[in-house]
Design a protein around this motif. Structure first.
Motif, PDB file in Angstrom:
ATOM      1  N   ARG A   9      10.813   3.942   5.235  1.00 24.73           N
ATOM      2  CA  ARG A   9       9.860   3.925   6.345  1.00 24.73           C
ATOM      3  C   ARG A   9      10.557   4.286   7.661  1.00 24.73           C
ATOM      4  O   ARG A   9       9.998   4.997   8.500  1.00 24.73           O
ATOM      5  CB  ARG A   9       9.213   2.538   6.453  1.00 24.73           C
ATOM      6  CG  ARG A   9       8.526   2.086   5.166  1.00 24.73           C
ATOM      7  CD  ARG A   9       7.044   2.419   5.191  1.00 24.73           C
ATOM      8  NE  ARG A   9       6.501   2.424   3.845  1.00 24.73           N
ATOM      9  CZ  ARG A   9       5.795   1.433   3.319  1.00 24.73           C
ATOM     10  NH1 ARG A   9       5.580   0.334   4.006  1.00 24.73           N
ATOM     11  NH2 ARG A   9       5.290   1.541   2.109  1.00 24.73           N
ATOM     12  N   VAL A  10      11.742   3.750   7.832  1.00 27.17           N
ATOM     13  CA  VAL A  10      12.520   4.060   9.043  1.00 27.17           C
ATOM     14  C   VAL A  10      12.830   5.555   9.103  1.00 27.17           C
ATOM     15  O   VAL A  10      12.667   6.203  10.148  1.00 27.17           O
ATOM     16  CB  VAL A  10      13.815   3.226   9.075  1.00 27.17           C
ATOM     17  CG1 VAL A  10      14.738   3.699  10.206  1.00 27.17           C
ATOM     18  CG2 VAL A  10      13.498   1.742   9.244  1.00 27.17           C
TER      19      VAL A  10
ATOM     20  N   THR B 178       3.981  -0.157  17.838  1.00 28.08           N
ATOM     21  CA  THR B 178       3.999   0.480  16.527  1.00 28.08           C
ATOM     22  C   THR B 178       4.458  -0.559  15.511  1.00 28.08           C
ATOM     23  O   THR B 178       5.516  -1.173  15.673  1.00 28.08           O
ATOM     24  CB  THR B 178       4.939   1.693  16.514  1.00 28.08           C
ATOM     25  OG1 THR B 178       4.415   2.688  17.397  1.00 28.08           O
ATOM     26  CG2 THR B 178       5.058   2.278  15.118  1.00 28.08           C
ATOM     27  N   TYR B 179       3.643  -0.748  14.502  1.00 34.62           N
ATOM     28  CA  TYR B 179       3.911  -1.816  13.537  1.00 34.62           C
ATOM     29  C   TYR B 179       3.690  -1.286  12.126  1.00 34.62           C
ATOM     30  O   TYR B 179       2.568  -0.956  11.736  1.00 34.62           O
ATOM     31  CB  TYR B 179       2.980  -3.002  13.813  1.00 34.62           C
ATOM     32  CG  TYR B 179       3.181  -4.181  12.904  1.00 34.62           C
ATOM     33  CD1 TYR B 179       4.395  -4.878  12.871  1.00 34.62           C
ATOM     34  CD2 TYR B 179       2.141  -4.637  12.083  1.00 34.62           C
ATOM     35  CE1 TYR B 179       4.564  -5.972  12.053  1.00 34.62           C
ATOM     36  CE2 TYR B 179       2.300  -5.735  11.260  1.00 34.62           C
ATOM     37  CZ  TYR B 179       3.523  -6.404  11.245  1.00 34.62           C
ATOM     38  OH  TYR B 179       3.693  -7.489  10.430  1.00 34.62           O
ATOM     39  N   ILE B 180       4.795  -1.197  11.363  1.00 32.40           N
ATOM     40  CA  ILE B 180       4.749  -0.650  10.010  1.00 32.40           C
ATOM     41  C   ILE B 180       5.160  -1.756   9.041  1.00 32.40           C
ATOM     42  O   ILE B 180       6.296  -2.240   9.080  1.00 32.40           O
ATOM     43  CB  ILE B 180       5.682   0.575   9.896  1.00 32.40           C
ATOM     44  CG1 ILE B 180       5.223   1.663  10.891  1.00 32.40           C
ATOM     45  CG2 ILE B 180       5.692   1.116   8.471  1.00 32.40           C
ATOM     46  CD1 ILE B 180       6.176   2.831  11.012  1.00 32.40           C
ATOM     47  N   SER B 181       4.234  -2.155   8.183  1.00 34.76           N
ATOM     48  CA  SER B 181       4.471  -3.290   7.288  1.00 34.76           C
ATOM     49  C   SER B 181       4.336  -2.849   5.836  1.00 34.76           C
ATOM     50  O   SER B 181       4.448  -1.667   5.520  1.00 34.76           O
ATOM     51  CB  SER B 181       3.512  -4.435   7.639  1.00 34.76           C
ATOM     52  OG  SER B 181       2.167  -3.977   7.637  1.00 34.76           O
TER      53      SER B 181
ATOM     54  N   TYR C 202       9.788   7.666   9.939  1.00 32.43           N
ATOM     55  CA  TYR C 202       9.375   7.524  11.331  1.00 32.43           C
ATOM     56  C   TYR C 202      10.241   8.378  12.255  1.00 32.43           C
ATOM     57  O   TYR C 202       9.734   8.973  13.213  1.00 32.43           O
ATOM     58  CB  TYR C 202       9.443   6.057  11.747  1.00 32.43           C
ATOM     59  CG  TYR C 202       8.961   5.808  13.152  1.00 32.43           C
ATOM     60  CD1 TYR C 202       7.608   5.712  13.428  1.00 32.43           C
ATOM     61  CD2 TYR C 202       9.866   5.684  14.203  1.00 32.43           C
ATOM     62  CE1 TYR C 202       7.153   5.490  14.720  1.00 32.43           C
ATOM     63  CE2 TYR C 202       9.429   5.463  15.495  1.00 32.43           C
ATOM     64  CZ  TYR C 202       8.071   5.371  15.752  1.00 32.43           C
ATOM     65  OH  TYR C 202       7.634   5.168  17.040  1.00 32.43           O
ATOM     66  N   TYR C 203      11.541   8.418  11.975  1.00 35.44           N
ATOM     67  CA  TYR C 203      12.470   9.128  12.852  1.00 35.44           C
ATOM     68  C   TYR C 203      12.802  10.539  12.355  1.00 35.44           C
ATOM     69  O   TYR C 203      13.821  11.116  12.739  1.00 35.44           O
ATOM     70  CB  TYR C 203      13.755   8.323  13.025  1.00 35.44           C
ATOM     71  CG  TYR C 203      13.560   7.067  13.842  1.00 35.44           C
ATOM     72  CD1 TYR C 203      13.361   7.136  15.219  1.00 35.44           C
ATOM     73  CD2 TYR C 203      13.549   5.815  13.235  1.00 35.44           C
ATOM     74  CE1 TYR C 203      13.174   5.986  15.968  1.00 35.44           C
ATOM     75  CE2 TYR C 203      13.355   4.662  13.980  1.00 35.44           C
ATOM     76  CZ  TYR C 203      13.166   4.755  15.349  1.00 35.44           C
ATOM     77  OH  TYR C 203      12.962   3.603  16.095  1.00 35.44           O
ATOM     78  N   GLY C 204      11.955  11.099  11.505  1.00 34.88           N
ATOM     79  CA  GLY C 204      12.178  12.467  11.061  1.00 34.88           C
ATOM     80  C   GLY C 204      13.417  12.629  10.201  1.00 34.88           C
ATOM     81  O   GLY C 204      14.077  13.677  10.237  1.00 34.88           O
ATOM     82  N   HIS C 205      13.736  11.581   9.444  1.00 37.79           N
ATOM     83  CA  HIS C 205      14.851  11.593   8.472  1.00 37.79           C
ATOM     84  C   HIS C 205      16.222  11.768   9.136  1.00 37.79           C
ATOM     85  O   HIS C 205      17.172  12.209   8.494  1.00 37.79           O
ATOM     86  CB  HIS C 205      14.631  12.676   7.411  1.00 37.79           C
ATOM     87  CG  HIS C 205      13.408  12.451   6.583  1.00 37.79           C
ATOM     88  ND1 HIS C 205      13.393  11.606   5.497  1.00 37.79           N
ATOM     89  CD2 HIS C 205      12.136  12.913   6.712  1.00 37.79           C
ATOM     90  CE1 HIS C 205      12.175  11.567   4.983  1.00 37.79           C
ATOM     91  NE2 HIS C 205      11.389  12.359   5.697  1.00 37.79           N
TER      92      HIS C 205
END
Length: 476
Positions: free
Chosen positions: A324-325, A452-455, A328-331
Motif C-alpha cells: 500500500r505504501v 488520507t487514510y488507507i486501512s 501510494y508513493y509511485g513505487h
C-alpha cells in the motif's frame, strides 16, 4: 504439593507462579544464569501484565523459588513440569533438544516416583520420547554403576534405581501472551493426556481448586492431548487468515470488512473472536505450530492443504502494508521517512517474534526509507533486533515518533493508539497520511479530519485536495 518447573519463559514462569498462588510449593529451574539471577532479584525477564505482582507475592510467601540446581529441584518435587522452548528448524519441524536435555537430567537424578508433565507445545509422540529418554538414561547409568561397582552399597543403589517408577503425561497450556496470568488462573478447560490411573488421580488433586469452580478437566489419551494443542492454535490462525482473505475480497468488490465482521460475528457458531482484519498474525505460537503440524503431516505422506493455505495467506498479509505504501508513493520510497506505531506482534506484550512490524520495517528499509518507531513496552527487544540497522530509530512517545515523518504506519493495536490527536498528527507529519494495519479509526473520522487514510478491507479515504486532483486526471 511439591512441584518443580523446568523453564522460566512465558509458559514456565506463569505456570509456576499460578501453582504457587494455588498454595503449592514450587521451584523453578533453568540453565540461564542471568535469568535466574534476575528472578531472584525480583526482575521479570519479559513483560506480562500482572506477572510481577504474582511472582513477588509468592516469593514473599516462600511458595516460589528459583534455582540453577536441577538435582536439588528434582529431589525436592513429586511433580515435574517441562516447560522449555521448542523452536522451529528451517523445515518447520520442532527442535526438541531442550526437551531431551530435561529428560536426561531427570533420568540422572530421579530418586523416587515422579509425575512428569509435558507443558511445552510439542509434536505428537513427544511424551513417548521423554519416557524413552528417561529409561535409556537410567539404563546407561545402571550399566556404568555395574562396571564401576566395588561395594555392596553400590549394588543396593542400582537395585533401588531399577525399582523407580514414573509417569509422563501431556497437559498442554492454552495461554495468550498479554493475558497469560488471567488465562492460567481462570482456564476455560484443563486437558490431560494419560492412561495412568495414578497420574490422573494426582492431576485431579493438583487442579482441585479449579474443578471446584466448575472448570472442566478433559481426560484423553496422550496423543490426542498433544494434537489438541496444535488443533486449537491452527483453528484460531484459520479464523485470522480467513477474515484477512475476506478483507482483500471486500476491497475488490467495494464492500466493508467491518460490516461483514458484524454480520458474521452475530452468528453464535462463529462469534466475534479472532475475526479482526489486519496485517497478519505473529508471535511464537501460531507461525511455529502451523509449520510444525505441516511438517508432521508431510512425514506421514499427507499434504495439509488448509494449513498450507493459512500460512500462505498470512505471509502475504504481512507484506500488504508495504504494498500500500509503495502504491501510494509511485513505487519509490527512497529517502522517505515513516513513523511506526507498534512493534510487538500484539498488544500487552513485549514479544516481537514474527511480528508484522518487523516485516514492514525490514521491507521499507531495503527500499531506501527510514523510520522512527514507538511501542509502549517492546522498545528494548526491538533495539536489540535492529541494533545493526542505522535506518531505524526509536521515540519515547507516539507523538515524538510522528515528527517530520512522511506518513504514519500502524502495526499493533495498542489501546493508547486508538486515542489520537489529529491536530498533532497533521502538524507533525509532512503530509497527513495513515497506513493502518489494524483498522483503529472509522472512515467517517478520516473524512472529517481531511486526512488520507488507507486501512484493511475498507475503501481508502483521500484528502479533498487529492480527491479533486484525481477527478481532474480521470477527466483529462
Amino acid at each position: 504439593m511439591k512441584i518443580t518447573v523446568f523453564g522460566t519463559g512465558y509458559v514456565g514462569l506463569v505456570q509456576a507462579a499460578t501453582l504457587a498462588e494455588l498454595g503449592h510449593d514450587v521451584m523453578c529451574v533453568d540453565i540461564n544464569h542471568a535469568k535466574i539471577n534476575q528472578l531472584n532479584d525480583g526482575i521479570i525477564p519479559f513483560f506480562e501484565p500482572g506477572l510481577d505482582q504474582l511472582v513477588e507475592r509468592n516469593k514473599l510467601a516462600h511458595r516460589l523459588s528459583f534455582s540453577l540446581n536441577p538435582k536439588e529441584c528434582i529431589e525436592f518435587a513429586d511433580i515435574l513440569f517441562i516447560a522449555v522452548g521448542t523452536p522451529s528448524y528451517e523445515d518447520g519441524s520442532a527442535d526438541l533438544s531442550a526437551i531431551e536435555t530435561v529428560a536426561k537430567t531427570i533420568g540422572n537424578y530421579i530418586n523416587g516416583y515422579k509425575l512428569i508433565i509435558n507443558k511445552s507445545t510439542v509434536p505428537v509422540g513427544t511424551v513417548d520420547l521423554v519416557k524413552n529418554t528417561i529409561l535409556e538414561t537410567l539404563a546407561e547409568n545402571a550399566s556404568s554403576y555395574v562396571q564401576a561397582m566395588n561395594s555392596n552399597d553400590k549394588l543396593a543403589s542400582i537395585l533401588n534405581r531399577d525399582k523407580i517408577e514414573f509417569d509422563v503425561i501431556s497437559n498442554p497450556e492454552f495461554l495468550k501472551e498479554g493475558t497469560a496470568v488471567i488465562d492460567s488462573l481462570h482456564p476455560e478447560r484443563i486437558i490431560i493426556g494419560s492412561n495412568s490411573k495414578k497420574a490422573l488421580s494426582i492431576m485431579r488433586k493438583l487442579y482441585h481448586s479449579f474443578t471446584k469452580k466448575g472448570i472442566p478437566i478433559l481426560e484423553m489419551d496422550v496423543r490426542s492431548a498433544e494434537l489438541t494443542k496444535y488443533a486449537a492454535n491452527c483453528m484460531l490462525a484459520t479464523k485470522i487468515s480467513f477474515i484477512n482473505e475476506m478483507a482483500r475480497l471486500a476491497e475488490l468488490l467495494g464492500a466493508d470488512i467491518d460490516a461483514i465482521k458484524a454480520g458474521i460475528a452475530s452468528d453464535s457458531r462463529i462469534g466475534p473472536s479472532f475475526i479482526d482484519a489486519g496485517c497478519g498474525y505473529g508471535g511464537s505460537c501460531f507461525p511455529k505450530d502451523i509449520q510444525c503440524l505441516i511438517n508432521k503431516a508431510k512425514e506421514h505422506q499427507f499434504f495439509p492443504h488448509l494449513l498450507t493455505a493459512i500460512e500462505a495467506v498470512n505471509s502475504e498479509q504481512k507484506t500488504l502494508l508495504v504494498d500500500r505504501v509503495l502504491n501510494y508513493y509511485g513505487h519509490d520510497i527512497s529517502g522517505k521517512h515513516f513513523a511506526i506505531w507498534g512493534l510487538s506482534f500484539k498488544p500487552e506484550t513485549d514479544d516481537i517474534r514474527n511480528s508484522p512490524s518487523l516485516t514492514v520495517i525490514n521491507s521499507i528499509c531495503k527500499l531506501g526509507a527510514t523510520c522512527t518507531a514507538f511501542d509502549p513496552v517492546a522498545i528494548t527487544n526491538s533495539k536489540q533486533y535492529f541494533a545493526n540497522n542505522q535506518q531505524v530509530t526509536f521515540a519515547e512517545s507516539k507523538e515524538l515518533a510522528l515528527i517530520d515523518a512522511d506518513a504514519l504506519i500502524i502495526c499493533t493495536d495498542w489501546q493508547q493508539f486508538y486515542e489520537i490527536n489529529f491536530d498533532i498528527l497533521k502538524t507533525s507529519l509532512t503530509e497527513p497520511v495513515i497506513f493502518d494495519g489494524r483498522n483503529l479509526f472509522s472512515l467517517a473520522d478520516a473524512i472529517a479530519q481531511n486526512i488520507t487514510y488507507i486501512s484493511i478491507g475498507r475503501k481508502p479515504v483521500y484528502r479533498k485536495e487529492q480527491y479533486l486532483n484525481q477527478i481532474k486526471k480521470d477527466s483529462a
